[in-house]
Design a protein around this motif. Structure first.
Motif, PDB file in Angstrom:
ATOM      1  N   TYR A   1      -1.812 -29.258 -45.039  1.00 25.12           N
ATOM      2  CA  TYR A   1      -2.089 -28.853 -43.842  1.00 25.12           C
ATOM      3  C   TYR A   1      -3.447 -28.590 -43.421  1.00 25.12           C
ATOM      4  CZ  TYR A   1      -2.126 -27.568 -38.878  1.00 25.12           C
ATOM      5  OH  TYR A   1      -2.450 -27.447 -37.593  1.00 25.12           O
ATOM      6  N   GLY A   2      -4.033 -27.469 -44.441  1.00 27.54           N
ATOM      7  CA  GLY A   2      -5.296 -26.978 -44.485  1.00 27.54           C
ATOM      8  C   GLY A   2      -6.462 -28.211 -44.536  1.00 27.54           C
ATOM      9  N   ILE A   3      -6.051 -29.302 -45.425  1.00 29.02           N
ATOM     10  CA  ILE A   3      -6.974 -30.229 -45.456  1.00 29.02           C
ATOM     11  C   ILE A   3      -7.055 -31.167 -44.295  1.00 29.02           C
ATOM     12  CG2 ILE A   3      -7.378 -32.511 -46.853  1.00 29.02           C
ATOM     13  CD1 ILE A   3      -6.170 -31.016 -49.246  1.00 29.02           C
ATOM     14  N   GLN A   4      -5.768 -31.284 -43.950  1.00 29.96           N
ATOM     15  CA  GLN A   4      -5.706 -32.051 -42.474  1.00 29.96           C
ATOM     16  C   GLN A   4      -6.485 -31.380 -41.202  1.00 29.96           C
ATOM     17  OE1 GLN A   4      -1.666 -32.426 -41.382  1.00 29.96           O
ATOM     18  NE2 GLN A   4      -2.198 -33.132 -39.322  1.00 29.96           N
ATOM     19  N   ARG A   5      -6.442 -30.132 -41.298  1.00 28.21           N
ATOM     20  CA  ARG A   5      -6.906 -29.445 -40.243  1.00 28.21           C
ATOM     21  C   ARG A   5      -8.510 -29.399 -40.227  1.00 28.21           C
ATOM     22  NH1 ARG A   5      -8.809 -27.545 -36.673  1.00 28.21           N
ATOM     23  NH2 ARG A   5      -8.204 -25.713 -35.208  1.00 28.21           N
TER      24      ARG A   5
ATOM     25  N   SER B   1     -14.491 -46.235 -42.637  1.00 25.17           N
ATOM     26  CA  SER B   1     -14.131 -46.494 -41.228  1.00 25.17           C
ATOM     27  C   SER B   1     -14.542 -47.987 -40.878  1.00 25.17           C
ATOM     28  CB  SER B   1     -15.240 -45.579 -40.262  1.00 25.17           C
ATOM     29  OG  SER B   1     -16.436 -45.760 -40.704  1.00 25.17           O
ATOM     30  N   GLY B   2     -15.562 -48.620 -41.672  1.00 20.68           N
ATOM     31  CA  GLY B   2     -15.652 -50.068 -41.374  1.00 20.68           C
ATOM     32  C   GLY B   2     -14.923 -50.817 -41.996  1.00 20.68           C
ATOM     33  N   LYS B   3     -13.815 -50.392 -42.660  1.00 21.27           N
ATOM     34  CA  LYS B   3     -12.755 -51.433 -43.439  1.00 21.27           C
ATOM     35  C   LYS B   3     -11.400 -51.121 -43.115  1.00 21.27           C
ATOM     36  CE  LYS B   3     -11.549 -53.324 -47.877  1.00 21.27           C
ATOM     37  NZ  LYS B   3     -11.701 -53.488 -49.323  1.00 21.27           N
ATOM     38  N   ARG B   4     -10.697 -51.796 -42.480  1.00 19.57           N
ATOM     39  CA  ARG B   4      -9.416 -51.521 -42.174  1.00 19.57           C
ATOM     40  C   ARG B   4      -8.024 -51.974 -43.121  1.00 19.57           C
ATOM     41  NH1 ARG B   4      -6.420 -50.569 -37.409  1.00 19.57           N
ATOM     42  NH2 ARG B   4      -4.577 -51.432 -37.068  1.00 19.57           N
ATOM     43  N   GLU B   5      -7.829 -50.787 -43.862  1.00 23.15           N
ATOM     44  CA  GLU B   5      -6.867 -50.866 -44.867  1.00 23.15           C
ATOM     45  C   GLU B   5      -5.388 -51.132 -44.054  1.00 23.15           C
ATOM     46  OE1 GLU B   5      -7.219 -51.324 -47.861  1.00 23.15           O
ATOM     47  OE2 GLU B   5      -9.310 -50.971 -48.509  1.00 23.15           O
ATOM     48  N   PHE B   6      -4.603 -51.459 -44.718  1.00 21.31           N
ATOM     49  CA  PHE B   6      -3.330 -51.671 -44.202  1.00 21.31           C
ATOM     50  C   PHE B   6      -2.523 -50.735 -44.835  1.00 21.31           C
ATOM     51  CE2 PHE B   6       0.927 -53.850 -43.850  1.00 21.31           C
ATOM     52  CZ  PHE B   6       1.146 -54.147 -42.505  1.00 21.31           C
ATOM     53  N   SER B   7      -1.810 -49.679 -43.863  1.00 23.69           N
ATOM     54  CA  SER B   7      -1.184 -48.563 -44.356  1.00 23.69           C
ATOM     55  C   SER B   7      -0.511 -48.114 -43.127  1.00 23.69           C
ATOM     56  CB  SER B   7      -1.944 -47.726 -44.942  1.00 23.69           C
ATOM     57  OG  SER B   7      -2.899 -46.814 -44.054  1.00 23.69           O
ATOM     58  N   LEU B   8       0.388 -46.962 -43.427  1.00 25.50           N
ATOM     59  CA  LEU B   8       1.037 -46.370 -42.399  1.00 25.50           C
ATOM     60  C   LEU B   8      -0.092 -45.431 -41.420  1.00 25.50           C
ATOM     61  CD1 LEU B   8       4.166 -44.654 -43.703  1.00 25.50           C
ATOM     62  CD2 LEU B   8       4.192 -46.254 -42.249  1.00 25.50           C
ATOM     63  N   ALA B   9      -1.060 -45.030 -41.951  1.00 27.54           N
ATOM     64  CA  ALA B   9      -2.040 -44.333 -41.281  1.00 27.54           C
ATOM     65  C   ALA B   9      -2.775 -45.310 -40.307  1.00 27.54           C
ATOM     66  CB  ALA B   9      -2.873 -43.656 -42.089  1.00 27.54           C
ATOM     67  N   THR B  10      -2.950 -46.549 -40.811  1.00 24.32           N
ATOM     68  CA  THR B  10      -3.923 -47.432 -39.830  1.00 24.32           C
ATOM     69  C   THR B  10      -2.864 -47.957 -38.903  1.00 24.32           C
ATOM     70  OG1 THR B  10      -3.511 -49.369 -41.518  1.00 24.32           O
ATOM     71  CG2 THR B  10      -5.523 -48.078 -41.472  1.00 24.32           C
ATOM     72  N   GLU B  11      -1.563 -48.082 -39.083  1.00 24.50           N
ATOM     73  CA  GLU B  11      -0.583 -48.730 -38.301  1.00 24.50           C
ATOM     74  C   GLU B  11      -0.331 -47.720 -37.234  1.00 24.50           C
ATOM     75  OE1 GLU B  11      -0.076 -52.271 -38.044  1.00 24.50           O
ATOM     76  OE2 GLU B  11      -1.701 -52.177 -39.045  1.00 24.50           O
ATOM     77  N   TRP B  12       0.006 -46.451 -37.678  1.00 21.62           N
ATOM     78  CA  TRP B  12       0.500 -45.568 -36.739  1.00 21.62           C
ATOM     79  C   TRP B  12      -0.509 -44.991 -35.808  1.00 21.62           C
ATOM     80  CZ3 TRP B  12       4.351 -42.069 -40.113  1.00 21.62           C
ATOM     81  CH2 TRP B  12       5.438 -42.925 -40.232  1.00 21.62           C
TER      82      TRP B  12
ATOM     83  N   GLU C   1      -3.536 -40.208 -34.489  1.00 21.13           N
ATOM     84  CA  GLU C   1      -3.054 -39.114 -33.577  1.00 21.13           C
ATOM     85  C   GLU C   1      -1.560 -39.049 -33.901  1.00 21.13           C
ATOM     86  OE1 GLU C   1      -2.470 -38.116 -28.798  1.00 21.13           O
ATOM     87  OE2 GLU C   1      -3.788 -39.569 -29.400  1.00 21.13           O
ATOM     88  N   ARG C   2      -0.791 -40.179 -33.956  1.00 21.35           N
ATOM     89  CA  ARG C   2       0.470 -40.063 -34.322  1.00 21.35           C
ATOM     90  C   ARG C   2       0.694 -39.796 -35.861  1.00 21.35           C
ATOM     91  NH1 ARG C   2       4.230 -45.478 -34.050  1.00 21.35           N
ATOM     92  NH2 ARG C   2       6.397 -44.629 -34.468  1.00 21.35           N
ATOM     93  N   SER C   3      -0.115 -40.045 -36.707  1.00 21.64           N
ATOM     94  CA  SER C   3       0.062 -39.469 -37.946  1.00 21.64           C
ATOM     95  C   SER C   3      -0.090 -37.997 -38.293  1.00 21.64           C
ATOM     96  CB  SER C   3      -0.857 -40.388 -39.001  1.00 21.64           C
ATOM     97  OG  SER C   3      -0.768 -41.424 -39.011  1.00 21.64           O
ATOM     98  N   ASP C   4      -1.219 -37.657 -37.685  1.00 23.33           N
ATOM     99  CA  ASP C   4      -1.353 -36.108 -37.579  1.00 23.33           C
ATOM    100  C   ASP C   4      -0.435 -35.309 -37.053  1.00 23.33           C
ATOM    101  OD1 ASP C   4      -3.938 -36.263 -38.760  1.00 23.33           O
ATOM    102  OD2 ASP C   4      -5.025 -36.179 -37.064  1.00 23.33           O
ATOM    103  N   THR C   5       0.179 -35.688 -35.952  1.00 20.77           N
ATOM    104  CA  THR C   5       1.470 -35.267 -35.383  1.00 20.77           C
ATOM    105  C   THR C   5       2.630 -34.993 -36.479  1.00 20.77           C
ATOM    106  OG1 THR C   5       0.689 -35.919 -33.012  1.00 20.77           O
ATOM    107  CG2 THR C   5       3.097 -35.158 -33.308  1.00 20.77           C
ATOM    108  N   LEU C   6       2.938 -36.206 -36.948  1.00 14.53           N
ATOM    109  CA  LEU C   6       3.857 -36.217 -38.004  1.00 14.53           C
ATOM    110  C   LEU C   6       3.815 -35.224 -38.945  1.00 14.53           C
ATOM    111  CD1 LEU C   6       6.545 -37.550 -39.152  1.00 14.53           C
ATOM    112  CD2 LEU C   6       4.944 -39.023 -40.345  1.00 14.53           C
ATOM    113  N   LEU C   7       2.487 -35.139 -39.679  1.00  8.59           N
ATOM    114  CA  LEU C   7       2.210 -34.387 -40.623  1.00  8.59           C
ATOM    115  C   LEU C   7       2.361 -32.537 -40.176  1.00  8.59           C
ATOM    116  CD1 LEU C   7      -0.782 -35.956 -42.245  1.00  8.59           C
ATOM    117  CD2 LEU C   7       1.513 -35.834 -43.285  1.00  8.59           C
TER     118      LEU C   7
END
Length: 275
Positions: A245-249, A187-198, A201-207
């Motif tokens: 999805y269970g992991i995501q949930r 959480s203290g380091k901002r990696e550059f990826s789809l998850a950080t850019e989207w 909430e948006r990534s969870d919805t897509l998944l």
């Protein structure tokens, strides 16, 4: 303390084994029997080489990831480079035993993978093209698993294409889910990826929608084909997506001791259930 099991996990051997099992499933679904004996061996070696080289190049970047897997690769980098070279030499020798169609396909896909790895290593750490990493890796991984089978037969059925698309969706679901979980881990380091850019909430919805689409496709295939193996493999693919999805949930549970990585990689072992 490192154990043989954890070493295998750091070396991405579960992913390698999963690729071989998935390839066997694709071969049986496509009725390519017998699949050439060298195909799964070369596939396993190539997947291992790509994943290992990608991480060995990652650790050479000043701002590279600092996960336990990357620390392992940094510590054993000289040895791993030698292992990669030995694996590449063995894959080159085995390639001479493959059918001509598989060799041509492998050269094209291998060239694309090499270009991808080289580009990722040279691009700046926050280059917009790096946002394509998850979908590109999913496409290359899925193409290697299924394409090496399809080039050994004259035509591909609609059922096979549908299950390939399910597998492709699962591969992307796996990678995007891992990016989200890594973001929560660091959480203290901002990696550059789809998850950080989207955003989460948006990534969870897509998944969630991706899971729904994969399961719906799997259930639909059960009604449109009489092929019992195609029906079983469609249900199995749906279960793979549902597991992710269970992991995501329940992220808090699966973040402990990197459980999400163990189970997330292990879903690619599910084809063993139908083989």
């Amino acid at each position: 303390m490192l154990t043989p099991l954890r070493n295998a996990y750091y070396l991405s051997l579960p992913v390698v084994f999963g690729a071989v099992l998935s390839n066997r499933m694709a071969a049986r679904l496509s009725d390519v029997t017998p699949i050439h004996w060298a195909t799964p061996l070369v596939l396993a070696l190539v997947v291992f080489i790509i994943y290992t080289v990608d991480r060995l190049l990652d650790i050479r970047k000043p701002s590279g990831p600092a996960t336990a897997r990357h620390r392992f690769h940094r510590h054993y980098a000289p040895l791993l480079w030698r292992v990669v070279m030995a694996a590449a030499a063995l894959a080159f020798i085995l390639a001479f035993f493959l059918p001509g169609s598989v060799i041509k396909f492998g050269l094209v896909l291998g060239g694309i993978c090499a270009a991808y790895i080289g580009a990722v290593f040279r691009l700046p750490s926050r280059h917009p093209a790096l946002l394509l990493k998850e979908p590109l890796v999913a496409i290359l991984y899925s193409a290697g698993v299924w394409g090496s089978v399809w080039v050994q037969r004259p035509r591909v059925s609609g059922i096979e294409i549908a299950e390939f698309l399910m597998f492709l969706g699962i591969a992307f679901q796996n990678l995007l889910l891992f990016a989200i979980m890594e973001k929560r881990e660091q959480s203290g380091k901002r990696e550059f990826s789809l998850a950080t850019e989207w955003g989460e909430e948006r990534s969870d919805t897509l998944l969630r929608w991706l899971t729904f689409a994969i399961i719906a496709t799997g259930l639909t295939l059960c009604f449109v084909t009489n092929d019992r193996f195609a029906q079983r493999s469609a249900i199995m693919l749906a279960l793979m997506s549902l597991t992710l999805y269970g992991i995501q949930r329940y992220p808090a549970y699966f973040l402990r001791n990197e459980r999400y990585r163990w189970l997330g990689d292990a879903v690619f072992w599910f084809p063993a259930l139908v083989l």
